[in-house]
Design an enzyme around this catalytic site. Structure first.
Site, short mmCIF file in Angstrom:
data_model
loop_
_atom_site.label_atom_id
_atom_site.label_comp_id
_atom_site.label_asym_id
_atom_site.label_seq_id
_atom_site.Cartn_x
_atom_site.Cartn_y
_atom_site.Cartn_z
N TYR A 239 3.04 10.35 0.34
CA TYR A 239 4.20 9.86 1.06
C TYR A 239 5.49 10.36 0.39
CZ TYR A 239 0.77 6.57 3.00
OH TYR A 239 -0.33 5.99 3.59
N LYS B 121 -3.56 5.84 -3.35
CA LYS B 121 -4.60 6.74 -2.87
C LYS B 121 -4.76 7.94 -3.80
CE LYS B 121 -3.39 5.19 1.74
NZ LYS B 121 -2.10 4.57 1.42
N ILE C 162 5.15 3.94 18.56
CA ILE C 162 5.30 3.82 20.00
C ILE C 162 5.14 2.38 20.47
CG2 ILE C 162 2.86 4.30 20.47
CD1 ILE C 162 5.85 5.52 22.59
N ALA D 57 6.25 -0.14 18.82
CA ALA D 57 7.33 -0.93 18.22
C ALA D 57 8.70 -0.39 18.64
CB ALA D 57 7.21 -0.91 16.70
N ASP E 92 0.84 -1.20 0.00
CA ASP E 92 0.00 0.00 0.00
C ASP E 92 0.88 1.24 0.00
OD1 ASP E 92 -2.68 1.45 0.52
OD2 ASP E 92 -1.36 2.20 2.11
#
Length: 339
Positions: free
Chosen positions: A52, A78, A242, A244, A47
Site C-alpha cells: 500500500y 502482509k 462503488i 459507498a 490491517d
C-alpha cells in the site's frame, strides 16, 4: 487460536490501503486524523500491507499508533512483496503494478518474493515501518493477481514451500498468533484448502464477498473453510468504493452493468429507508464464516459512517426484497436468517 479469538470480538476493522495514497495523494494530516478517528470510534483492528503505497500506509499507521498501548489493538500486515530502497523512475512505475491504484505512493521499487527468507525480511521491515515489536496476523498477499497471468501458480508453489512454512513456524513458536492468505481471488484459497497440508488460521478475502460479488465464495470457499474451522476476514465490502458513493469497482472505473446493479440495490434501499453502506456491511457479517470486515477510509468522517452503518437497524423486508429481486444469491446468509 482462531481468527475470531485473535480479533477479540472486533468485527469492524480498518483497512489502511487508502493511507498508501490509493487513487489520490492524501495529506499527511488527513491520514493521521483518519486513524485517530478510527481509534476514537472504538476500532481496534488495523490491517495494512507493504504494497500500500510502497510502505507509506505502514509508515503512517505506525506513526498514528505509536503512542497507543500495543496490547490494546490487533495488527495485521502482509508478506509477498519486498520494498526496496531503490527508487523506480516514473516510466517504470506507469507500467507496473502500482500504476493507477498507488501511483501517488512512495516511488520505491517493489519486488515480488514469496520465499521463506523474503517472508522473514518482509516482517522485519514491516515492524520497523509500523514502529512495533510484534504482529498478530500475517497474510500472504495477492498471490493470484490478474497481472500475474498463469504465473500465479508458480508464485503459489514458492509460497507453499516458503511463506507457508515460515509463517507456520512463527505461529507455532508464538511469534505471531495466526496466518493465512490475503487475496482478492478465490482460487488460491480453494487450492490451499484442497491441499490440506498447510494449516492456515483463516483468510482475508477482498472484494469477493460483497453485495455485488459473492456467488463463487459461497459455493467454493465458505463451505470448505467451515469444514476446516478457518474463518474469513472480508476486505473491500464496498467493492472498491462503488457501494459507498464512489466510481470504482475492482480498482477501476465501474462498468455499466455494475452501475446498473448498484442502482437497483439503491432503489430497494431507498424504498426501505436503508443506507447502502449499512446493507453492505451487515450483509457481509451475516455469514457465520466471517469474523470481521475491514472497510478502508481516507477521511475521518468515513469512520463514523462505518460505525453508524454497522449499528443501523435494517427492516427485515429490505432483505426479503433483495432476495426476491435476485440481487443476492438465494443461498446467501442474511441477517434475517439469524433471527
Amino acid at each position: 487460536m482462531s481468527i475470531r479469538d485473535t480479533l477479540a470480538g472486533h468485527v469492524l476493522g480498518f483497512g489502511t490501503a487508502p493511507l498508501g495514497n490509493m487513487f489520490r495523494a492524501i495529506p499527511e494530516a488527513e491520514a493521521q486524523a483518519t486513524v485517530e478517528a478510527a481509534w476514537t470510534q472504538g476500532v481496534r483492528y488495523f490491517d495494512t500491507a507493504p504494497f500500500y503505497g510502497a510502505g507509506l500506509a505502514e509508515i503512517r499507521l505506525g506513526e498514528a499508533l505509536a503512542q497507543r498501548p500495543r496490547d490494546a489493538y490487533v495488527l495485521s500486515t502482509k508478506v509477498g512483496r519486498i520494498i526496496l530502497d531503490e527508487v523506480e523512475d516514473a516510466s517504470a512505475r506507469s507500467l507496473g503494478e502500482k500504476s493507477g491504484v498507488f501511483a501517488a505512493g512512495r516511488p520505491n521499487k517493489i519486488v515480488n518474493d514469496y520465499s521463506a527468507d523474503a517472508t522473514l525480511r518482509s516482517i522485519e521491515d514491516s515492524l520497523k515501518r509500523l514502529k512495533t515489536d510484534r504482529l498478530d496476523l500475517v497474510w500472504i498477499h495477492d498471490i493470484a493477481q490478474d497481472f500475474y497471468g498463469d504465473e500465479w501458480l508458480s508464485y503459489f508453489e514458492t509460497a507453499r514451500k516458503g511463506a507457508f512454512r515460515a509463517l507456520t513456524r512463527l505461529r507455532d513458536e508464538g511469534v505471531i498468533k495466526g496466518w493465512g492468505l490475503g487475496v482478492n481471488k478465490v482460487e488460491p484459497i480453494e487450492l490451499t484448502l484442497d491441499l490440506g497440508e498447510a494449516q492456515p488460521d483463516g483468510f482475508l478475502l477482498a472484494g469477493r464477498y460483497s453485495l455485488l460479488d459473492h456467488e463463487r465464495a459461497l459455493q467454493r470457499v465458505m463451505p470448505k473453510a467451515a469444514e476446516r474451522n478457518t474463518e474469513i476476514v472480508v476486505g473491500g465490502p464496498y467493492s472498491s468504493g462503488i457501494l459507498a458513493g464512489g466510481a470504482h469497482f475492482e480498482y477501476q472505473k465501474a462498468p455499466a452493468e455494475i452501475i446498473a446493479k448498484v442502482e437497483r440495490i439503491k432503489s430497494v434501499a431507498h424504498r426501505h429507508g436503508v443506507s447502502i453502506k449499512a446493507a453492505a456491511l451487515q450483509f457481509v457479517l451475516a455469514n457465520p464464516a466471517v469474523a470481521s470486515v475491514i472497510p478502508g477510509a481516507s477521511k475521518p468522517e468515513r469512520i463514523a459512517e462505518d460505525v453508524a452503518a454497522l449499528a443501523e437497524v435494517i427492516p427485515a423486508d429490505f432483505w426479503r426484497d433483495l432476495r426476491a429481486e435476485r440481487l443476492v444469491a438465494e443461498n446467501a446468509p442474511l441477517p434475517i436468517d439469524r433471527a
